[in-house]
Design a protein around this motif. Structure first.
Motif, PDB file in Angstrom:
ATOM      1  N   LYS A 227       0.806  -1.217   0.000  1.00 36.04           N
ATOM      2  CA  LYS A 227       0.000   0.000   0.000  1.00 36.04           C
ATOM      3  C   LYS A 227       0.845   1.276   0.000  1.00 36.04           C
ATOM      4  O   LYS A 227       0.334   2.360  -0.242  1.00 36.04           O
ATOM      5  N   ILE A 228       2.136   1.117   0.266  1.00 36.39           N
ATOM      6  CA  ILE A 228       2.996   2.294   0.333  1.00 36.39           C
ATOM      7  C   ILE A 228       3.116   2.984  -1.019  1.00 36.39           C
ATOM      8  O   ILE A 228       3.277   4.205  -1.105  1.00 36.39           O
ATOM      9  N   SER A 229       3.008   2.214  -2.093  1.00 43.31           N
ATOM     10  CA  SER A 229       3.124   2.790  -3.440  1.00 43.31           C
ATOM     11  C   SER A 229       1.783   3.271  -3.993  1.00 43.31           C
ATOM     12  O   SER A 229       1.712   3.716  -5.135  1.00 43.31           O
ATOM     13  N   ASP A 230       0.723   3.204  -3.191  1.00 43.31           N
ATOM     14  CA  ASP A 230      -0.618   3.622  -3.630  1.00 43.31           C
ATOM     15  C   ASP A 230      -0.860   5.078  -3.231  1.00 43.31           C
ATOM     16  O   ASP A 230      -1.054   5.378  -2.048  1.00 43.31           O
ATOM     17  N   PRO A 231      -0.865   6.007  -4.196  1.00 41.55           N
ATOM     18  CA  PRO A 231      -1.025   7.430  -3.880  1.00 41.55           C
ATOM     19  C   PRO A 231      -2.335   7.747  -3.162  1.00 41.55           C
ATOM     20  O   PRO A 231      -2.409   8.711  -2.397  1.00 41.55           O
ATOM     21  N   SER A 232      -3.355   6.928  -3.374  1.00 45.49           N
ATOM     22  CA  SER A 232      -4.657   7.214  -2.759  1.00 45.49           C
ATOM     23  C   SER A 232      -4.645   7.013  -1.246  1.00 45.49           C
ATOM     24  O   SER A 232      -5.582   7.422  -0.559  1.00 45.49           O
ATOM     25  N   CYS A 233      -3.598   6.384  -0.723  1.00 46.55           N
ATOM     26  CA  CYS A 233      -3.526   6.128   0.719  1.00 46.55           C
ATOM     27  C   CYS A 233      -3.136   7.353   1.533  1.00 46.55           C
ATOM     28  O   CYS A 233      -3.346   7.371   2.749  1.00 46.55           O
ATOM     29  N   TYR A 234      -2.575   8.355   0.887  1.00 49.94           N
ATOM     30  CA  TYR A 234      -1.927   9.422   1.637  1.00 49.94           C
ATOM     31  C   TYR A 234      -2.772  10.673   1.840  1.00 49.94           C
ATOM     32  O   TYR A 234      -2.409  11.527   2.654  1.00 49.94           O
ATOM     33  N   GLY A 235      -3.866  10.779   1.133  1.00 48.35           N
ATOM     34  CA  GLY A 235      -4.689  11.978   1.283  1.00 48.35           C
ATOM     35  C   GLY A 235      -3.867  13.226   1.044  1.00 48.35           C
ATOM     36  O   GLY A 235      -3.160  13.327   0.031  1.00 48.35           O
ATOM     37  N   PRO A 236      -3.898  14.189   1.987  1.00 51.00           N
ATOM     38  CA  PRO A 236      -3.130  15.423   1.807  1.00 51.00           C
ATOM     39  C   PRO A 236      -1.631  15.261   2.075  1.00 51.00           C
ATOM     40  O   PRO A 236      -0.856  16.176   1.822  1.00 51.00           O
ATOM     41  N   PHE A 237      -1.213  14.087   2.544  1.00 49.47           N
ATOM     42  CA  PHE A 237       0.191  13.884   2.915  1.00 49.47           C
ATOM     43  C   PHE A 237       0.978  13.282   1.743  1.00 49.47           C
ATOM     44  O   PHE A 237       1.588  12.207   1.849  1.00 49.47           O
ATOM     45  N   ILE A 238       0.971  13.997   0.632  1.00 46.60           N
ATOM     46  CA  ILE A 238       1.601  13.500  -0.594  1.00 46.60           C
ATOM     47  C   ILE A 238       3.097  13.285  -0.416  1.00 46.60           C
ATOM     48  O   ILE A 238       3.663  12.279  -0.854  1.00 46.60           O
ATOM     49  N   SER A 239       3.768  14.224   0.263  1.00 42.52           N
ATOM     50  CA  SER A 239       5.224  14.120   0.405  1.00 42.52           C
ATOM     51  C   SER A 239       5.622  12.911   1.256  1.00 42.52           C
ATOM     52  O   SER A 239       6.726  12.374   1.110  1.00 42.52           O
ATOM     53  N   LEU A 240       4.725  12.451   2.133  1.00 45.68           N
ATOM     54  CA  LEU A 240       5.013  11.270   2.942  1.00 45.68           C
ATOM     55  C   LEU A 240       5.182  10.033   2.070  1.00 45.68           C
ATOM     56  O   LEU A 240       6.019   9.175   2.357  1.00 45.68           O
ATOM     57  N   GLY A 241       4.393   9.943   0.979  1.00 43.95           N
ATOM     58  CA  GLY A 241       4.440   8.769   0.118  1.00 43.95           C
ATOM     59  C   GLY A 241       5.810   8.503  -0.462  1.00 43.95           C
ATOM     60  O   GLY A 241       6.319   7.383  -0.399  1.00 43.95           O
ATOM     61  N   GLY A 242       6.435   9.536  -1.036  1.00 49.76           N
ATOM     62  CA  GLY A 242       7.747   9.361  -1.635  1.00 49.76           C
ATOM     63  C   GLY A 242       8.802   8.954  -0.622  1.00 49.76           C
ATOM     64  O   GLY A 242       9.649   8.080  -0.890  1.00 49.76           O
ATOM     65  N   VAL A 243       8.742   9.571   0.557  1.00 49.01           N
ATOM     66  CA  VAL A 243       9.714   9.256   1.606  1.00 49.01           C
ATOM     67  C   VAL A 243       9.522   7.827   2.108  1.00 49.01           C
ATOM     68  O   VAL A 243      10.488   7.079   2.288  1.00 49.01           O
ATOM     69  N   MET A 244       8.271   7.414   2.304  1.00 51.84           N
ATOM     70  CA  MET A 244       8.013   6.057   2.784  1.00 51.84           C
ATOM     71  C   MET A 244       8.457   5.003   1.783  1.00 51.84           C
ATOM     72  O   MET A 244       8.979   3.947   2.160  1.00 51.84           O
ATOM     73  N   MET A 245       8.255   5.264   0.492  1.00 53.62           N
ATOM     74  CA  MET A 245       8.688   4.305  -0.522  1.00 53.62           C
ATOM     75  C   MET A 245      10.195   4.133  -0.491  1.00 53.62           C
ATOM     76  O   MET A 245      10.702   2.998  -0.538  1.00 53.62           O
ATOM     77  N   GLU A 246      10.927   5.233  -0.418  1.00 51.87           N
ATOM     78  CA  GLU A 246      12.389   5.160  -0.385  1.00 51.87           C
ATOM     79  C   GLU A 246      12.867   4.504   0.912  1.00 51.87           C
ATOM     80  O   GLU A 246      13.785   3.675   0.911  1.00 51.87           O
ATOM     81  N   PHE A 247      12.233   4.853   2.014  1.00 58.20           N
ATOM     82  CA  PHE A 247      12.601   4.311   3.322  1.00 58.20           C
ATOM     83  C   PHE A 247      12.355   2.796   3.379  1.00 58.20           C
ATOM     84  O   PHE A 247      13.207   2.027   3.828  1.00 58.20           O
ATOM     85  N   ALA A 248      11.179   2.357   2.907  1.00 57.17           N
ATOM     86  CA  ALA A 248      10.837   0.934   2.930  1.00 57.17           C
ATOM     87  C   ALA A 248      11.791   0.119   2.062  1.00 57.17           C
ATOM     88  O   ALA A 248      12.208  -0.983   2.440  1.00 57.17           O
ATOM     89  N   ALA A 249      12.149   0.659   0.900  1.00 58.49           N
ATOM     90  CA  ALA A 249      13.068  -0.053   0.010  1.00 58.49           C
ATOM     91  C   ALA A 249      14.443  -0.223   0.660  1.00 58.49           C
ATOM     92  O   ALA A 249      15.061  -1.294   0.574  1.00 58.49           O
ATOM     93  N   ALA A 250      14.912   0.836   1.333  1.00 57.50           N
ATOM     94  CA  ALA A 250      16.219   0.769   1.987  1.00 57.50           C
ATOM     95  C   ALA A 250      16.192  -0.210   3.154  1.00 57.50           C
ATOM     96  O   ALA A 250      17.125  -0.996   3.358  1.00 57.50           O
TER      97      ALA A 250
END
Length: 347
Positions: free
Chosen positions: A145-168
């Motif tokens: 679900k981390i790569s699903d933009p619809s999960c973040y609502g107004p917290f768009i910038s959180l999505g990119g950071v979480m994807m990079e963080f989870a991958a690392a």
């Protein structure tokens, strides 16, 4: 007291006190044994610190020494810290800032807006006594679900950071799991890659609000992790404690390190060579605490067999294990875990 971002932990805890036949709100005190029997402040310790640059060394002896340190800590402590782990301080800082913005959202918004796959949780609905209550809130998010933009609502910038963080975190977890498997002379050191993938692993974003009742209140009740491996990024507030030689010890925060701990599945798979150690979080009456945990988990139908024979545990799948944990928590208010799957010793 508190803020609009805090869940109603105090009122929920008060209701639990009133419903508990052995403890009443009038008799409650912060040092009450019914809340936390370990009222004596435990000694602070520094977990083994392992420099992972040794795994990348061109020197074979250095690589072996680093791997040996990882396996020794997993056997003797079940917990260790890693530095030079390959995850930049900039990314960790971004994760902390974005996490802060998320949790600063009003409670009603977090509880009702279906953020992060509707994964928001707080307190402990299954608690049957004050000693089973957790003074915390969290988002427990499947990696899919981390790569699903619809999960973040107004917290768009959180999505990119979480994807990079989870991958690392995923890369690091697989590296460590591979080292631990190879140490046991397991033929297929890629076994974790085959069973643990994006659809089975999780990130858990944690916040422990300031607790007005007592610094001895559980932020997270004593437990072991139901996975192969957990990697924790925490702030400098402190509060993590673990059992070492049957005594609770407080983990001293290390700004440069991530914390790694062995989960139940790896203890079972290693035939009790590696230890899944009970741990907890204690709240703070002055400052809130943040952390993020990555859980390396297999698919629900993955068999968790021992890598050597005779096995200490009967064969089971991750799905069976999770189901038993849920049933025990529902029935008793707490997890039982691996003892449920241990083979009886012959007379």
């Amino acid at each position: 007291m508190g803020s609009i971002s805090d869940p109603p932990l105090l009122s929920d805890f008060t209701q639990l006190l009133r419903s508990c036949p052995t403890v009443s709100s009038s008799s409650y005190s912060p040092s009450s044994p019914a809340l936390n029997a370990d009222v004596v402040t435990p000694r602070e310790c520094e977990l083994p610190v392992i420099d992972l640059s040794g795994l990348r060394s061109e020197c074979k002896a250095e690589r072996r020494s680093c791997a040996a340190a990882i396996c020794r800590a997993s056997t003797e402590w079940g917990f260790f810290q890693v530095v030079n782990h390959g995850i930049s301080s900039e990314l960790l800082g971004e994760m902390r800032r974005e996490q802060g913005k998320l949790f600063e959202t009003p409670f009603e918004t977090k509880a009702r807006s279906a953020l992060l796959n509707n994964s928001y949780r707080w307190g402990n609905p299954a608690a049957t006594s004050p000693a089973q209550f957790s003074w915390s809130e969290a988002f427990h998010v499947p990696l899919t679900k981390i790569s699903d933009p619809s999960c973040y609502g107004p917290f768009i910038s959180l999505g990119g950071v979480m994807m990079e963080f989870a991958a690392a975190m995923s890369r690091l977890a697989r590296t460590l799991a591979g080292v631990l498997a190879e140490n046991l002379r397991h033929r297929d050191c890629s076994a974790f890659d085959e069973t643990c993938h994006e659809s089975t692993c999780f990130l858990r974003l944690n916040r422990y609000p300031v607790c007005p009742l007592s610094p001895e209140m559980f932020g997270l009740v004593p437990h072991t992790d139901s996975d192969f491996l957990t990697i924790l990024y925490q702030d400098q507030v402190g509060g993590l404690q673990l059992l070492k030689d049957s005594r609770w010890v407080a983990v001293k925060p290390n700004r440069d390190a991530l914390i790694v701990n062995i989960g139940d599945l790896l203890q079972a798979w290693s035939n009790d060579v590696y230890k899944s150690v009970e741990h907890k979080v204690i709240t703070n009456d002055q400052v809130e605490r943040y952390s993020v945990a990555y859980f390396l988990c297999p698919s629900y139908d993955s068999p968790i067999g021992s890598c050597t024979e005779p096995s200490v545990y009967r064969k089971f799948t991750f799905g069976e294990y999770r189901k038993q944990v849920r049933e025990d928590v529902k029935r008793n208010g707490h997890k039982v875990g691996l003892p449920r799957f241990k083979l009886q010793m012959s007379a």
